[in-house]
Scaffold this active site. Sequence first.
Site, PDB file in Angstrom:
ATOM      1  N   ARG A  71       0.996  -1.285   0.009  1.00 22.09           N
ATOM      2  CA  ARG A  71      -0.076   0.103   0.072  1.00 22.09           C
ATOM      3  C   ARG A  71       0.725   1.338   0.021  1.00 22.09           C
ATOM      4  O   ARG A  71       0.486   2.407  -0.580  1.00 22.09           O
ATOM      5  CB  ARG A  71      -0.845  -0.235   1.114  1.00 22.09           C
ATOM      6  CG  ARG A  71      -2.388  -0.917   0.728  1.00 22.09           C
ATOM      7  CD  ARG A  71      -3.207  -1.048   1.936  1.00 22.09           C
ATOM      8  NE  ARG A  71      -4.179  -2.148   1.561  1.00 22.09           N
ATOM      9  CZ  ARG A  71      -5.141  -2.808   2.202  1.00 22.09           C
ATOM     10  NH1 ARG A  71      -4.761  -2.701   3.468  1.00 22.09           N
ATOM     11  NH2 ARG A  71      -5.805  -3.511   1.669  1.00 22.09           N
ATOM     12  N   TYR A  75      -8.389   1.008  -5.863  1.00 25.72           N
ATOM     13  CA  TYR A  75      -7.437  -0.550  -5.788  1.00 25.72           C
ATOM     14  C   TYR A  75      -6.459  -0.656  -4.686  1.00 25.72           C
ATOM     15  O   TYR A  75      -6.456   0.290  -3.886  1.00 25.72           O
ATOM     16  CB  TYR A  75      -6.795  -0.775  -7.137  1.00 25.72           C
ATOM     17  CG  TYR A  75      -5.763   0.193  -7.702  1.00 25.72           C
ATOM     18  CD1 TYR A  75      -5.008   1.128  -6.892  1.00 25.72           C
ATOM     19  CD2 TYR A  75      -5.487   0.054  -9.170  1.00 25.72           C
ATOM     20  CE1 TYR A  75      -3.797   1.727  -7.586  1.00 25.72           C
ATOM     21  CE2 TYR A  75      -4.430   0.909  -9.727  1.00 25.72           C
ATOM     22  CZ  TYR A  75      -3.660   1.682  -8.823  1.00 25.72           C
ATOM     23  OH  TYR A  75      -2.778   2.501  -9.715  1.00 25.72           O
ATOM     24  N   GLU A  76      -6.199  -1.788  -4.315  1.00 28.81           N
ATOM     25  CA  GLU A  76      -5.290  -2.234  -3.263  1.00 28.81           C
ATOM     26  C   GLU A  76      -6.062  -1.914  -1.692  1.00 28.81           C
ATOM     27  O   GLU A  76      -5.542  -1.479  -0.926  1.00 28.81           O
ATOM     28  CB  GLU A  76      -4.008  -1.659  -3.358  1.00 28.81           C
ATOM     29  CG  GLU A  76      -3.091  -2.305  -4.320  1.00 28.81           C
ATOM     30  CD  GLU A  76      -1.613  -2.310  -4.154  1.00 28.81           C
ATOM     31  OE1 GLU A  76      -1.071  -2.105  -2.883  1.00 28.81           O
ATOM     32  OE2 GLU A  76      -0.800  -2.326  -5.291  1.00 28.81           O
ATOM     33  N   GLY A  77      -7.553  -1.835  -2.219  1.00 33.58           N
ATOM     34  CA  GLY A  77      -8.422  -1.663  -1.033  1.00 33.58           C
ATOM     35  C   GLY A  77      -8.828  -0.495  -0.967  1.00 33.58           C
ATOM     36  O   GLY A  77      -8.161   0.781  -1.286  1.00 33.58           O
TER      37      GLY A  77
END
Length: 406
Positions: free
Chosen positions: A246, A366-368
Amino acid sequence: MSNLDTPENAMWRAKARKVADEVLRPLAKKYDELQEYPWEIRDALAEAGLMGAWISPDYGGKAGDTPVLDLCIIVEEIAKADPAIGVLFAVNALGSFPIIVGGTEEQKKRFLPPIARGEKLCAFCLSEKTAGSDAQGLKVRAIAKGEDTWTIHGEKKWTTNGGAADFYTVFAVTDPTSRSRRISAFIVEKDMPGFSIGKVEDKMGIRAVPVVETVFDGVEVRKSHLLGGRAGHGFKHAMATLDRARPGVAAQGMGCAQGALDLATVYSQKRIQFGKPISSFQMVQQMLANMATKTEAARQLVYSCARKIDAGLPNTTKVAAMAKLFATDVAMEVTTDAVQIFGGYGFMRDYPIEKFMRDAKITQIYEGTNQVQRIVVARGILKEADALSHLEEFVPSEEQMIYEED
Ligand code: CAA
């Protein structure tokens, strides 16, 4: 430019900036229009020696003392020139992190060196049509065939780098009856029978990087490709991977914001209205000042998060989520304001500024999603709340807050 760079940080920054200025910026429009993987850019990044920056020399890489910070610095410099290539670089690191955080020694020795040399690319296959934010709700199954073989069945969604990548870390359900040991991770190689690329997405931004559906039609994998050699640890490997990855997306957002701010600064000094450059108007100055302040705050949060991870501090989940959500929200705000400063020219495809705004949007997703990041941050705060028990006497007691008749 951070004047706190160590010689090692400065070396990575200079290398990345050179490729960004000489190769990436001039090619950004071409690949935004083509929406094809830019192999010439991959070659330039590999030639500059950037591909192994986060991989230990034990596995053929060139990582020094601060691999996560150096990765963030490289992604920042790349994203300033072309945010799409920022994610092209960061997502390759993401694809390698499951092996770095959870792979066996044999898996690290086999898969990491070609990634470090830039010969092989990788991708991370977690999300599915019905499992995005709810990453435990996977449906892709890996069914055991005897002691040490599994067959993978199902489809993954939003696989960034898919089609270009050689190695795919695939998260699949191995034990549907278990709550905490339901999911395992496998390394799938692109030429394994049964693996194919499905729908190729047509995207609003980051168009140089493919995002595809990946299809697993009975892909047979041996224990050598079960991440860590143990079934049932996939979800924890996925979460530990995202904790490390992240900050890279945060750096992409922060670099994207800086790139847009730089263009808006240059434009505001050239654009004459009412007989003066618009940079002389206080309303424009206020916008530039807010954009620069937010971008610098994002930079410091990204760097401090990366330094904590590099120092091996525990519980970096919360700060990684903070960096991701803050820097990518800043990316959206700053790129939107940069387009505003450009006025009508900002809305036209003739100039790169509108691309910064399109590329910024996905970083909040994205990536959460940034909503998930806030859940992670809040859980982190509440988990650490025991350390605040000395403050209890300064807030109303539970007795003071109930009605008599209760
Ligand atoms: N590290 C290690 N273990 C962790 C962890 C972490 N950071 N976070 C949770 N876990 C463990 C927990 O301790 C728990 O273990 P036990 O079962 O042994 O108690 C287990 O994992 C389950 O944890 P939670 O109960 O907290 O899980 P949850 O179902 O409530 O989900 C979530 C939490 C934060 C919402 C998580 O599902 C999540 O992060 N979702 C977002 C998914 C995501 O980021 N997807 C992005 C895909 S990649 C991508 O986008 C790439 C690209 O294209 C560029």
